[in-house]
Design a protein around this motif. Structure first.
Motif, PDB file in Angstrom:
ATOM      1  N   ALA A   1       0.907  -1.308   0.120  1.00 54.17           N
ATOM      2  CA  ALA A   1      -0.035   0.137  -0.143  1.00 54.17           C
ATOM      3  C   ALA A   1       0.717   1.395  -0.002  1.00 54.17           C
ATOM      4  O   ALA A   1       1.808   1.496   0.698  1.00 54.17           O
ATOM      5  CB  ALA A   1      -0.951  -0.011   1.255  1.00 54.17           C
ATOM      6  N   ARG A   2       0.453   2.123  -0.837  1.00 51.71           N
ATOM      7  CA  ARG A   2       1.458   3.257  -0.952  1.00 51.71           C
ATOM      8  C   ARG A   2       1.265   4.175   0.416  1.00 51.71           C
ATOM      9  O   ARG A   2       2.225   4.729   0.593  1.00 51.71           O
ATOM     10  CB  ARG A   2       0.769   3.987  -1.924  1.00 51.71           C
ATOM     11  N   LYS A   3       0.145   4.047   0.794  1.00 55.97           N
ATOM     12  CA  LYS A   3       0.029   5.003   1.931  1.00 55.97           C
ATOM     13  C   LYS A   3       0.991   4.552   3.005  1.00 55.97           C
ATOM     14  O   LYS A   3       1.747   5.420   3.844  1.00 55.97           O
ATOM     15  CB  LYS A   3      -1.295   4.914   2.621  1.00 55.97           C
ATOM     16  N   LYS A   4       1.043   3.273   3.393  1.00 56.13           N
ATOM     17  CA  LYS A   4       1.980   3.113   4.492  1.00 56.13           C
ATOM     18  C   LYS A   4       3.278   3.702   3.969  1.00 56.13           C
ATOM     19  O   LYS A   4       4.144   4.119   4.858  1.00 56.13           O
ATOM     20  CB  LYS A   4       1.985   1.544   4.447  1.00 56.13           C
ATOM     21  N   VAL A   5       3.737   3.272   2.749  1.00 55.00           N
ATOM     22  CA  VAL A   5       5.027   3.804   2.355  1.00 55.00           C
ATOM     23  C   VAL A   5       5.319   5.051   2.610  1.00 55.00           C
ATOM     24  O   VAL A   5       6.143   5.536   3.203  1.00 55.00           O
ATOM     25  CB  VAL A   5       5.132   3.728   0.954  1.00 55.00           C
TER      26      VAL A   5
ATOM     27  N   LYS B   1      -9.685 -13.211 -20.812  1.00 56.19           N
ATOM     28  CA  LYS B   1      -9.497 -14.525 -20.305  1.00 56.19           C
ATOM     29  C   LYS B   1     -10.161 -14.498 -19.086  1.00 56.19           C
ATOM     30  O   LYS B   1     -10.903 -15.273 -18.535  1.00 56.19           O
ATOM     31  CB  LYS B   1      -8.172 -14.828 -20.025  1.00 56.19           C
ATOM     32  N   LEU B   2     -10.116 -13.311 -18.082  1.00 54.71           N
ATOM     33  CA  LEU B   2     -10.643 -13.426 -16.658  1.00 54.71           C
ATOM     34  C   LEU B   2     -11.752 -12.599 -16.440  1.00 54.71           C
ATOM     35  O   LEU B   2     -12.558 -12.540 -15.572  1.00 54.71           O
ATOM     36  CB  LEU B   2      -9.653 -12.969 -15.871  1.00 54.71           C
ATOM     37  N   GLY B   3     -12.036 -11.514 -17.636  1.00 52.73           N
ATOM     38  CA  GLY B   3     -13.063 -10.820 -17.375  1.00 52.73           C
ATOM     39  C   GLY B   3     -12.900  -9.330 -16.402  1.00 52.73           C
ATOM     40  O   GLY B   3     -11.835  -9.295 -15.976  1.00 52.73           O
ATOM     41  N   THR B   4     -13.719  -8.499 -16.560  1.00 55.22           N
ATOM     42  CA  THR B   4     -13.637  -7.165 -15.851  1.00 55.22           C
ATOM     43  C   THR B   4     -14.022  -7.649 -14.421  1.00 55.22           C
ATOM     44  O   THR B   4     -14.875  -8.615 -14.247  1.00 55.22           O
ATOM     45  CB  THR B   4     -14.414  -6.289 -16.592  1.00 55.22           C
ATOM     46  N   GLY B   5     -13.613  -6.933 -13.551  1.00 60.86           N
ATOM     47  CA  GLY B   5     -14.104  -7.239 -12.099  1.00 60.86           C
ATOM     48  C   GLY B   5     -13.051  -8.347 -11.631  1.00 60.86           C
ATOM     49  O   GLY B   5     -13.369  -8.484 -10.482  1.00 60.86           O
ATOM     50  N   ARG B   6     -12.216  -8.669 -12.043  1.00 60.00           N
ATOM     51  CA  ARG B   6     -10.982  -9.393 -11.461  1.00 60.00           C
ATOM     52  C   ARG B   6      -9.922  -8.888 -11.658  1.00 60.00           C
ATOM     53  O   ARG B   6      -8.860  -9.614 -11.978  1.00 60.00           O
ATOM     54  CB  ARG B   6     -11.334 -10.965 -12.082  1.00 60.00           C
TER      55      ARG B   6
ATOM     56  N   ARG C   1      -7.611  -8.174  -9.568  1.00 56.79           N
ATOM     57  CA  ARG C   1      -6.473  -8.510  -8.963  1.00 56.79           C
ATOM     58  C   ARG C   1      -5.842  -9.852  -9.885  1.00 56.79           C
ATOM     59  O   ARG C   1      -4.656 -10.099  -9.871  1.00 56.79           O
ATOM     60  CB  ARG C   1      -6.637  -9.019  -7.552  1.00 56.79           C
ATOM     61  N   ASP C   2      -6.777 -10.653 -10.330  1.00 50.11           N
ATOM     62  CA  ASP C   2      -6.162 -11.811 -10.891  1.00 50.11           C
ATOM     63  C   ASP C   2      -5.513 -11.102 -12.201  1.00 50.11           C
ATOM     64  O   ASP C   2      -4.586 -11.879 -12.900  1.00 50.11           O
ATOM     65  CB  ASP C   2      -7.497 -12.585 -11.216  1.00 50.11           C
ATOM     66  N   VAL C   3      -5.973 -10.335 -12.811  1.00 48.92           N
ATOM     67  CA  VAL C   3      -5.397  -9.744 -14.183  1.00 48.92           C
ATOM     68  C   VAL C   3      -4.169  -9.357 -13.700  1.00 48.92           C
ATOM     69  O   VAL C   3      -2.980  -9.354 -14.597  1.00 48.92           O
ATOM     70  CB  VAL C   3      -6.393  -8.674 -14.704  1.00 48.92           C
ATOM     71  N   LYS C   4      -4.074  -8.671 -12.772  1.00 50.02           N
ATOM     72  CA  LYS C   4      -2.861  -8.030 -12.361  1.00 50.02           C
ATOM     73  C   LYS C   4      -1.663  -9.229 -12.106  1.00 50.02           C
ATOM     74  O   LYS C   4      -0.657  -9.161 -12.448  1.00 50.02           O
ATOM     75  CB  LYS C   4      -2.958  -7.439 -10.920  1.00 50.02           C
ATOM     76  N   ILE C   5      -2.128 -10.378 -11.263  1.00 54.66           N
ATOM     77  CA  ILE C   5      -1.543 -11.542 -11.198  1.00 54.66           C
ATOM     78  C   ILE C   5      -0.927 -12.096 -12.533  1.00 54.66           C
ATOM     79  O   ILE C   5       0.150 -12.658 -12.787  1.00 54.66           O
ATOM     80  CB  ILE C   5      -2.150 -12.424 -10.332  1.00 54.66           C
ATOM     81  N   ARG C   6      -2.028 -12.146 -13.370  1.00 51.02           N
ATOM     82  CA  ARG C   6      -1.840 -12.836 -14.290  1.00 51.02           C
ATOM     83  C   ARG C   6      -0.918 -12.150 -15.503  1.00 51.02           C
ATOM     84  O   ARG C   6       0.217 -12.703 -16.185  1.00 51.02           O
ATOM     85  CB  ARG C   6      -3.136 -13.181 -15.364  1.00 51.02           C
ATOM     86  N   ALA C   7      -1.119 -10.991 -15.693  1.00 50.64           N
ATOM     87  CA  ALA C   7      -0.517 -10.196 -16.747  1.00 50.64           C
ATOM     88  C   ALA C   7       0.761  -9.162 -16.272  1.00 50.64           C
ATOM     89  O   ALA C   7       1.678  -8.754 -16.834  1.00 50.64           O
ATOM     90  CB  ALA C   7      -1.324  -9.625 -17.673  1.00 50.64           C
ATOM     91  N   PHE C   8       0.481  -8.768 -14.940  1.00 51.92           N
ATOM     92  CA  PHE C   8       1.404  -7.659 -14.459  1.00 51.92           C
ATOM     93  C   PHE C   8       2.112  -8.022 -13.192  1.00 51.92           C
ATOM     94  O   PHE C   8       2.460  -7.202 -12.462  1.00 51.92           O
ATOM     95  CB  PHE C   8       0.766  -6.309 -14.400  1.00 51.92           C
ATOM     96  N   GLU C   9       2.238  -9.360 -12.960  1.00 50.62           N
ATOM     97  CA  GLU C   9       2.921  -9.749 -11.767  1.00 50.62           C
ATOM     98  C   GLU C   9       3.906  -9.026 -11.510  1.00 50.62           C
ATOM     99  O   GLU C   9       4.465  -8.686 -10.432  1.00 50.62           O
ATOM    100  CB  GLU C   9       2.985 -11.292 -11.770  1.00 50.62           C
TER     101      GLU C   9
ATOM    102  N   VAL D   1      -5.605  -1.688  -9.315  1.00 56.30           N
ATOM    103  CA  VAL D   1      -6.622  -0.553  -9.602  1.00 56.30           C
ATOM    104  C   VAL D   1      -6.064   0.192 -10.793  1.00 56.30           C
ATOM    105  O   VAL D   1      -7.088   0.812 -11.474  1.00 56.30           O
ATOM    106  CB  VAL D   1      -6.253   0.499  -8.337  1.00 56.30           C
ATOM    107  N   ASP D   2      -4.756   0.231 -11.016  1.00 50.71           N
ATOM    108  CA  ASP D   2      -4.399   0.776 -12.090  1.00 50.71           C
ATOM    109  C   ASP D   2      -4.755   0.230 -13.491  1.00 50.71           C
ATOM    110  O   ASP D   2      -5.499   0.659 -14.526  1.00 50.71           O
ATOM    111  CB  ASP D   2      -2.710   0.609 -12.308  1.00 50.71           C
ATOM    112  N   LEU D   3      -4.793  -1.073 -13.454  1.00 52.93           N
ATOM    113  CA  LEU D   3      -5.421  -1.960 -14.738  1.00 52.93           C
ATOM    114  C   LEU D   3      -6.750  -1.507 -14.782  1.00 52.93           C
ATOM    115  O   LEU D   3      -7.143  -1.597 -15.875  1.00 52.93           O
ATOM    116  CB  LEU D   3      -5.131  -3.362 -14.121  1.00 52.93           C
ATOM    117  N   LYS D   4      -7.494  -1.595 -13.642  1.00 54.07           N
ATOM    118  CA  LYS D   4      -8.825  -1.371 -13.906  1.00 54.07           C
ATOM    119  C   LYS D   4      -9.004  -0.049 -14.421  1.00 54.07           C
ATOM    120  O   LYS D   4      -9.906   0.175 -15.388  1.00 54.07           O
ATOM    121  CB  LYS D   4      -9.493  -1.462 -12.389  1.00 54.07           C
ATOM    122  N   ASP D   5      -8.386   1.110 -13.869  1.00 56.72           N
ATOM    123  CA  ASP D   5      -8.266   2.405 -14.670  1.00 56.72           C
ATOM    124  C   ASP D   5      -8.242   2.479 -15.972  1.00 56.72           C
ATOM    125  O   ASP D   5      -9.013   2.981 -16.838  1.00 56.72           O
ATOM    126  CB  ASP D   5      -7.611   3.336 -13.812  1.00 56.72           C
TER     127      ASP D   5
END
Length: 569
Positions: free
Chosen positions: A32-36, A474-479, A481-489, A497-501
DNA sequence: TTTAGGG
DNA sequence: CCCTAAA
């Protein structure tokens, strides 16, 4: 902008012995950025505390004690752009008489300190960095000043590849300055001076707001700052009232010298911090540099630190030794050679070295080409010269992720000697250092923050878009986090959130006329896929909603070929 | 922590 | 990108 008062001092005395490698406390991955963001505060908090102790009862007008026999560099001061009327710092007129030995800028408060960076001696640069404290208030801000004009060869030579950076914690009345040396790099193409100024004005509004938030959050910090200010005020008042302003006080805790003898007033002009080195892409922005340094500093401060005392360039370890015995007393010839250093806590090497987990760090932001479905696309999203050569102005192509927060990379995992950033906290003296009594117990540091700074903008490359689209198909919208893991790990800077945006903007982009689109053009093919996928998943969602059950997770673009997919292709 | 959306 | 209410 300018530098307030720079104190000049020799560096020699402070030299720390070459430090062996010491495992740096690793940083956790930042989720989390905030923590940072809190880190810096923590760091400052700590500094403030330290300063608080040191400055205890110290008034601003204290006679500057030159740490190292610092000659007056004033003369050398050239076009010192740095000079600044240090408002708060200005000390009341009362300068101790003896101070004249150091510098007699009595008349000119702002001039109290020798000018600074320019005056610095070369060794300083090579030594690592130092932090200077000065009582004053200001906003926390780091400003880099290209004070070293390339033309002034003389000055330049002094720095020989050194980069100077100053920190200015504002809330507290501390001013810190450090120079970071990067002699390790062959291509040190630039020398920069950094100066901190507390001119909060400079801060962007957003930053200011955030800063405020952060600051407000940090009660301790405020408290510390307050304490310091109060002390200053009090001291000042006392001095004013008392005639014996000549009487000097000890910076140290009263505890240090219990003897009822006369007191010595010491001014902590600087702290030398263990050397730190950072690596940063030349293409990175100054803002990134600031952050990097901040993070590196925080990383250093993160560990426990103790205050070391130097006298004539030598470390004084005997905590029980009386100041007088050590030569720290009024009119002592050695007084000017007194120096302080922040030193890492002795032990800690083994424990804190977890950073060895080298594996999972980001190999650049390369996005893995979804093995399963995205075969041929340029695997490495960022660095890749994507088919679409639209890279406009920015050269970010070359340096995919200059922005990447080095800190994370650096400490937590060994950064691969990549081009970009990797902070490698340098060795800190592994030597055991006796904890000086003065050291405050406070230490809670954590990651540094990017203090409210807005993340650097990093436009998605076509390759990234491709990966995103493929993942969403493949994963659909709304997932996300999975998208992140899958393609932007591996792309640390792309959050779900960036990906969603991004998806949102892609949909929008695909919807508007090509002429309306901005930025690096996204292949129409991709945009078509975006719309198709959006449509498809939108339907899926509505269906699922009706059926009330069904997990979207089971649905798969591939397994259940949708009309969309077909049509899109 | 994630999602989902507005700013 | 940021910020956040909700979940």
């Amino acid at each position: 902008m300018v530098l307030k008062r720079r104190l000049s001092y020799g560096s020699r005395g402070y030299y720390l012995p070459p430090i062996p490698d010491i495992p740096k406390p690793t940083k956790k991955k930042r989720t989390a950025r905030k923590k940072v963001m809190q880190n810096p505060l923590a760091a400052f908090d700590m500094l403030a505390t330290v300063a608080g102790n040191l400055l205890n009862d110290l008034d601003t007008d204290v006679v500057p004690v030159k740490l190292e026999g610092a000659p007056n560099y004033n003369s050398s001061l050239k076009k010192e752009p740095l000079e600044e009327p240090l408002d708060q710092l200005k000390t009341p007129k009362m300068e101790s008489p003896d101070q004249n030995s150091t510098n007699q800028s009595t008349a000119e408060p702002s001039d109290l300190s020798p000018k600074t960076l320019t005056d610095k001696q070369p060794d300083l640069c090579t030594n690592g960095y130092e932090v200077q404290f000065a009582a004053k208030q200001g906003q926390t801000d780091i400003d880099l000043v290209r004070s070293i004009s390339s033309e002034s060869s003389s000055e330049f030579s002094l720095y020989s590849g050194g980069v100077g950076i100053a920190l200015d914690p504002n809330p507290s009345s501390l001013e810190t300055r450090l120079t970071v040396n990067r002699d390790d790099d062959e291509n040190t193409s630039w020398c920069t001076d950094a100066v901190v100024n507390k001119s909060s004005k400079r801060m962007k509004k957003s930053c200011v707001d955030k800063l405020k938030k952060v600051i407000s959050r940090s009660k301790k910090y405020d408290a510390a700052a307050k304490v310091i200010n109060d002390r200053k005020r009090k001291c000042y008042a006392q001095q004013m009232s008392q005639k014996n302003r000549f009487k000097r006080r000890t910076l140290f805790h009263c505890s240090s010298n219990s003897s009822p003898n006369s007191q010595v007033r010491l001014r902590i002009k600087s702290f030398k911090v263990p050397e730190i080195s950072i690596e940063i892409a030349e293409s990175a922005s100054i803002g990134t540099l600031k952050r990097t340094v901040m993070e590196a500093l925080a990383a250093v401060l993160e560990g426990e630190l103790t205050v070391g005392v130097m006298l004539e360039g030598k470390k004084v370890r005997e905590n029980s030794r009386r100041l007088r015995e050590a030569g720290i007393f009024c009119d002592s010839p050695l007084l000017d050679t007194v120096g302080f250093a922040l030193e890492p806590e002795p032990v800690q090497s083994p424990l804190k070295a977890p950073h060895t987990s080298s594996d999972s760090f980001d190999n650049r932001d390369v996005v893995e080409p979804l093995a399963s479905d995205m075969p041929a696309t340029p695997s490495s999203l960022e660095p890749v010269p994507v088919p679409v050569p639209t890279t406009p102005v920015k050269s970010h192509v070359t340096d995919p992720d200059p922005v990447l927060s080095p800190i994370e990379v650096s400490s937590a995992e060994q950064a691969v000697p990549q081009i970009s950033q990797a902070i490698i906290p340098l060795p800190v003296p592994a030597v055991k250092i006796e904890p000086l009594a003065v050291v405050p117990a406070v230490r809670k540091t954590r990651q540094v923050d990017t203090l409210g700074q807005r993340r650097m903008r990093r436009p998605f490359s076509v390759a990234e878009v491709e990966a995103l689209v493929a993942a969403v198909e493949k994963l659909g919208t709304g997932r996300w986090r999975d998208v992140k893991i899958r393609a932007f790990e591996t792309a640390k800077h792309r959050t779900y959130v960036d990906l969603k945006d991004k998806w949102k903007t892609l949909v929008h982009t695909a919807t508007i006329a090509p002429q309306q689109r901005r930025g690096e053009p996204v292949p129409q093919e991709l945009l078509d896929r975006v719309l198709a996928a959006q449509s498809y998943w939108s339907h899926q969602h509505s269906k699922l909603a009706k059926s009330s059950i069904g997990e979207p997770g089971l649905v798969d673009y591939d397994s259940s070929p949708s009309p969309v997919k077909i049509t899109s292709l």
